[in-house]
Design a protein around this motif. Structure first.
Motif, PDB file in Angstrom:
ATOM      1  N   ASP A 135      -3.429   4.027   3.072  1.00 46.78           N
ATOM      2  CA  ASP A 135      -4.401   3.940   4.168  1.00 46.78           C
ATOM      3  C   ASP A 135      -3.642   3.647   5.450  1.00 46.78           C
ATOM      4  O   ASP A 135      -3.540   2.502   5.886  1.00 46.78           O
ATOM      5  CB  ASP A 135      -5.435   2.849   3.877  1.00 46.78           C
ATOM      6  N   SER A 136      -3.101   4.698   6.045  1.00 46.85           N
ATOM      7  CA  SER A 136      -2.219   4.512   7.210  1.00 46.85           C
ATOM      8  C   SER A 136      -2.979   3.991   8.427  1.00 46.85           C
ATOM      9  O   SER A 136      -2.385   3.363   9.305  1.00 46.85           O
ATOM     10  CB  SER A 136      -1.518   5.831   7.549  1.00 46.85           C
ATOM     11  N   GLY A 169       0.793  -1.219   0.000  1.00 48.45           N
ATOM     12  CA  GLY A 169       0.000   0.000   0.000  1.00 48.45           C
ATOM     13  C   GLY A 169       0.825   1.268   0.000  1.00 48.45           C
ATOM     14  O   GLY A 169       0.285   2.372   0.173  1.00 48.45           O
ATOM     15  N   VAL A 227       1.809   5.465   3.335  1.00 46.99           N
ATOM     16  CA  VAL A 227       0.973   4.468   2.668  1.00 46.99           C
ATOM     17  C   VAL A 227      -0.382   5.092   2.359  1.00 46.99           C
ATOM     18  O   VAL A 227      -0.734   6.150   2.878  1.00 46.99           O
ATOM     19  CB  VAL A 227       0.794   3.204   3.543  1.00 46.99           C
ATOM     20  N   SER A 284       0.057   2.167  -4.162  1.00 41.20           N
ATOM     21  CA  SER A 284      -1.207   2.903  -4.149  1.00 41.20           C
ATOM     22  C   SER A 284      -1.832   3.026  -5.530  1.00 41.20           C
ATOM     23  O   SER A 284      -3.025   3.291  -5.653  1.00 41.20           O
ATOM     24  CB  SER A 284      -0.977   4.301  -3.566  1.00 41.20           C
ATOM     25  N   SER A 301      -0.728  -3.551  10.101  1.00 41.60           N
ATOM     26  CA  SER A 301      -0.575  -4.879   9.517  1.00 41.60           C
ATOM     27  C   SER A 301       0.618  -5.610  10.132  1.00 41.60           C
ATOM     28  O   SER A 301       1.495  -4.992  10.748  1.00 41.60           O
ATOM     29  CB  SER A 301      -0.368  -4.755   8.004  1.00 41.60           C
ATOM     30  N   HIS A 323      -5.017   1.615   8.492  1.00 40.99           N
ATOM     31  CA  HIS A 323      -5.085   0.154   8.379  1.00 40.99           C
ATOM     32  C   HIS A 323      -3.705  -0.464   8.116  1.00 40.99           C
ATOM     33  O   HIS A 323      -3.305  -1.423   8.793  1.00 40.99           O
ATOM     34  CB  HIS A 323      -6.055  -0.229   7.246  1.00 40.99           C
ATOM     35  N   GLN A 324      -2.984   0.100   7.142  1.00 39.97           N
ATOM     36  CA  GLN A 324      -1.749  -0.551   6.689  1.00 39.97           C
ATOM     37  C   GLN A 324      -0.603  -0.433   7.681  1.00 39.97           C
ATOM     38  O   GLN A 324       0.334  -1.230   7.630  1.00 39.97           O
ATOM     39  CB  GLN A 324      -1.357   0.018   5.318  1.00 39.97           C
TER      40      GLN A 324
END
Length: 298
Positions: free
Chosen positions: A66-67, A4, A64, A38, A73, A69-70
């Motif tokens: 979508d910080s 991402g 990223v 992205s 991870s 969520h990503q």
């Protein structure tokens, strides 16, 4: 390199450093060998996270897409633990860290921003405050330095910061050469709210003025005469003077002086003395430089 990753957060600084030539060697590391970006393309050939980094390394942490969520991870957690292991080397200033956009969140989650001045993209400021409650967060800034930790507002400001790093490490001539190659313009400092003279007077379509500006920005330190500039612009000196006033609202002399001031300021940021900064920028003496500086202030 994380899944991402914002492509421009990575490729912008990477291309900027690559254009600086042998001054930098690029290495791409991460927890997996291939990552989707992205824009839907996949980056491959990524090397594993090394146990250590050589002294003098510049470690870039891009953002990223979508910080929220990503950066939660398993891959992001592995990078956080890796950064924590590198903290002693970072604290001893053996490694410089450069965060682009939401990359500051990754640094914050790893404890690198505690007690540090920093910034990030305006949409992420609130989450950065939560991730690093002990940080001194600066809003509306292009980039911020606190010792060997650098953070930037994101996306194209990563290029601004990369150019600034080239200026600090390689000198203003190299930074200007890279900026010209990329057709972008480097700023004097991260908190400079004004457009630099490299860009401020370019909002016009007159080819003769552009020819003159191209020549002056390429060699602002040169001992220019109005007739020489006019020859390169393919107009008479009198006509060039009229064109500058009509389209830019500034004289040729004052435009050149602003370019030289910008170069001198870059030399001062580089830690050079006033005399060296003045003469390297094309001023006849430090006194002339100070007078030009005063005219801008007043």
């Amino acid at each position: 390199m994380l899944p991402g990753i914002l492509s421009l957060d990575m490729t912008g600084p990477a291309e900027t450093f690559a254009l600086a030539g042998d001054a930098f060697r690029l290495h791409f590391v991460g927890p997996q060998p291939d990552v989707p970006t992205s824009i839907g393309l996949t980056m491959s050939g990524i090397k594993p996270l090394p146990e250590t980094l050589p002294e003098g390394s510049l470690l870039v942490l891009p953002g990223v897409s979508d910080s929220s969520h990503q950066f939660s991870s398993p891959q992001a957690l592995s990078i956080q633990h890796w950064l924590m292991r590198l903290q002693p080397e970072i604290h001893r200033h053996r490694i410089t860290v450069m965060c682009v956009c939401s990359g500051a969140l990754l640094a914050a989650k790893s404890g690198l921003l505690d007690g540090k001045q920093c910034t990030t993209h305006h949409d992420v400021i609130g989450r950065l405050r939560v991730a690093a409650p002990g940080a001194l967060i600066k809003e509306n800034r292009i980039f911020v330095q606190d010792q060997n930790i650098w953070t930037s507002a994101g996306i194209t400001s990563g290029i601004d910061l990369a150019l600034h790093m080239i200026n600090r490490l390689c000198g203003p001539e190299k930074a200007l050469a890279v900026a010209r190659e990329m057709v972008v313009w480097f700023r004097r400092s991260g908190d400079d709210p004004q457009l630099s003279p490299w860009l401020r007077y370019r909002n016009h379509l007159h080819p003769a003025i552009h020819r003159a500006q191209d020549a002056l920005t390429a060699e602002p330190q040169k001992g220019w005469q109005l007739a020489d500039i006019a020859d390169l612009a393919h107009v008479s000196p009198r006509h060039l003077t009229r064109l500058f006033q009509e389209h830019l609202g500034i004289s040729v002399r004052d435009y050149l002086e602003q370019l030289r001031l910008a170069v001198a300021e870059q030399w001062l940021l580089q830690g050079r003395g006033v005399e060296h900064a003045a003469t390297a920028a094309g001023f006849s003496s430090p006194r002339q430089f100070h007078r030009a500086r005063q005219r801008i202030v007043s």
